[in-house]
Design a protein around this motif. Structure first.
Motif, short mmCIF file in Angstrom:
data_model
loop_
_atom_site.label_atom_id
_atom_site.label_comp_id
_atom_site.label_asym_id
_atom_site.label_seq_id
_atom_site.Cartn_x
_atom_site.Cartn_y
_atom_site.Cartn_z
N UNK A 223 0.93 -1.16 -0.12
CA UNK A 223 0.14 -0.13 0.04
C UNK A 223 0.82 1.08 0.00
N UNK A 224 0.59 2.06 -0.98
CA UNK A 224 1.43 3.32 -0.97
C UNK A 224 0.49 4.61 -0.89
N UNK A 225 0.94 5.55 0.20
CA UNK A 225 0.22 6.84 0.06
C UNK A 225 0.36 7.59 -0.98
N UNK A 226 -0.75 8.32 -1.15
CA UNK A 226 -0.94 9.43 -2.01
C UNK A 226 -1.66 10.48 -1.54
N UNK A 227 -0.82 11.81 -1.79
CA UNK A 227 -1.50 12.99 -1.48
C UNK A 227 -1.97 13.73 -2.68
N UNK A 228 -3.26 14.39 -2.65
CA UNK A 228 -3.73 14.91 -4.01
C UNK A 228 -4.28 16.24 -3.59
N UNK A 229 -3.76 17.20 -4.48
CA UNK A 229 -4.10 18.72 -3.88
C UNK A 229 -5.09 19.28 -5.06
N UNK A 230 -6.12 19.82 -4.49
CA UNK A 230 -7.15 20.42 -5.57
C UNK A 230 -7.17 21.80 -5.53
N UNK A 231 -7.32 22.36 -6.57
CA UNK A 231 -7.63 23.84 -6.79
C UNK A 231 -6.34 24.81 -6.65
N UNK A 242 11.36 11.63 -0.19
CA UNK A 242 9.56 11.50 0.06
C UNK A 242 9.13 10.14 -0.36
N UNK A 243 8.33 9.42 0.39
CA UNK A 243 7.87 8.20 0.15
C UNK A 243 6.35 8.39 -0.12
N UNK A 244 5.91 9.52 -0.43
CA UNK A 244 4.42 9.81 -0.70
C UNK A 244 4.30 10.21 -1.85
N UNK A 245 3.38 9.77 -2.89
CA UNK A 245 3.17 10.49 -4.16
C UNK A 245 2.46 11.37 -3.87
N UNK A 246 2.78 12.56 -4.84
CA UNK A 246 2.05 13.80 -4.72
C UNK A 246 1.53 14.13 -6.00
N UNK A 247 0.16 14.75 -6.16
CA UNK A 247 -0.24 15.09 -7.43
C UNK A 247 -1.22 16.27 -7.50
N UNK A 248 -1.35 16.99 -8.29
CA UNK A 248 -2.59 17.63 -8.66
C UNK A 248 -3.63 16.94 -8.87
N UNK A 249 -4.90 17.17 -8.91
CA UNK A 249 -6.12 16.37 -8.98
C UNK A 249 -6.10 15.69 -10.51
N UNK A 250 -5.80 16.49 -11.38
CA UNK A 250 -5.56 16.06 -12.86
C UNK A 250 -4.51 15.16 -13.28
N UNK A 251 -3.45 14.95 -12.33
CA UNK A 251 -2.40 14.02 -12.54
C UNK A 251 -2.55 12.74 -11.99
N UNK A 252 -3.69 12.16 -11.57
CA UNK A 252 -3.85 10.92 -10.89
C UNK A 252 -3.70 9.94 -11.87
N UNK A 253 -3.85 10.60 -12.92
CA UNK A 253 -4.27 9.53 -14.21
C UNK A 253 -2.63 8.99 -14.42
N UNK A 254 -1.68 9.68 -13.94
CA UNK A 254 -0.32 8.81 -14.20
C UNK A 254 -0.27 7.42 -13.16
N UNK A 255 -1.34 7.16 -12.64
CA UNK A 255 -1.18 5.90 -11.78
C UNK A 255 -1.59 4.87 -12.89
N UNK A 256 -2.52 4.99 -13.65
CA UNK A 256 -3.06 4.10 -14.64
C UNK A 256 -2.44 3.29 -15.40
#
Length: 283
Positions: A223-231, A242-256
């Motif tokens: 299980x990996x932690x992910x932080x997604x920032x909105x707006x 850093x051991x947490x993935x960090x994305x903007x909301x539109x970038x979570x598609x990088x996980x696909x």
């Protein structure tokens, strides 16, 4: 004896050598910095240790042979009221919004005065979870399973859980409209404000999720932690470890496109466990 393929993986502060089965599933890995070997598939323990020590002579922290596993708990049959798959993003926040929200006139006056009104923080959180949830739901067509607003003990909830061929991701949403975000190894600052423990809490949440899922699945669940920032207006990640993935909301598609961590059967088993409300009662 299965022939394992060793592949180097460097990302998010990690530098590892993975020992993969012919189909690409990870049987274990070695941390190139510490020399620690982690065996994911215990039935291939000897092969994993041998091949990784061959490629990384400094590997010295070899795991002991596994003890006899404790019996895997059995969940009751899934009833409709216990199926978390029906939860929409922000389900846990909707009642808090209705309970704490100020009236229209009060909210309008607060906006004029530049002050927060009762319930504003819950409304902001709800908006953030809905926007990130919509982005995560797009990954379903790539073979991923998604759960939203998983209730945990003590009136806490898990914003989103993403399960698929690339592993399991515990997703935490932070909505900071029109703000700039700076991310270091252990601290997050919003508009140069005081450090927020977002990364530390995300790591703790992922470990909690991993412990619960492994208890009911009976096998290792990464299980990996992910932080997604909105707006936000700007996102600057300066962390080196850093051991947490960090994305903007539109970038979570990088996980696909991520794959090679879980088999299709493992994905379905984890999803069946995670969607059951009883799984999380003592999390």
């Amino acid at each position: 004896m299965v022939e394992l393929k060793v592949v180097r993986w460097k990302r998010h502060g990690h530098n590892r050598l993975y020992a993969n089965l012919p189909g690409g599933t990870a049987a274990g890995w070695a941390d190139c910095k510490t020399g620690k070997i982690t065996v994911r598939l215990t039935e291939h323990r000897d092969e994993v240790v041998a091949v990784l020590r061959e490629h990384l002579p400094s590997a010295s922290d070899v795991p002991a042979p596994p003890e006899a596993p404790a019996p895997t708990p059995v969940l009751p049959p899934l009833a409709p009221d216990d199926d978390l798959a029906s939860n929409s993003p922000g389900t846990a926040l909707r009642s808090k919004v209705s309970e704490t929200s100020a009236g229209f006139v009060t909210r309008a006056l607060a906006r004029v005065l530049g002050r927060p009104a009762d319930g504003d923080s819950w409304r902001k959180g709800l908006t953030g979870e809905r926007r990130v949830g919509a982005e995560l739901d797009r990954l379903r067509r790539h073979g991923w399973r998604v759960l939203h607003s998983i209730p945990l003990p003590r009136e806490v909830d898990l914003d989103h859980l993403l399960i698929g061929p690339g592993g399991v991701f515990s997703v935490n949403t932070k909505n900071h409209p029109r703000k700039a975000v700076w991310v270091g190894d252990d601290a997050v600052k919003v508009n140069h404000g005081r450090p927020e423990p977002y990364a530390r809490k995300s790591r703790a949440e992922a470990k909690r999720v991993q412990r619960v899922l492994e208890r009911y699945c009976g096998f290792a669940v990464p299980v990996e932690p992910v932080l997604v920032f909105v707006g936000i207006t700007d996102l600057k990640v300066v962390a080196t470890q850093l051991t947490v993935r960090v994305y903007r909301e539109r970038e979570v598609s990088a996980l696909a496109p991520l794959s090679g961590v879980l088999t299709a059967d493992e994905v379905e088993r984890i999803y069946a466990v995670a969607r059951h409300r009883h799984t999380w009662l003592t999390a």
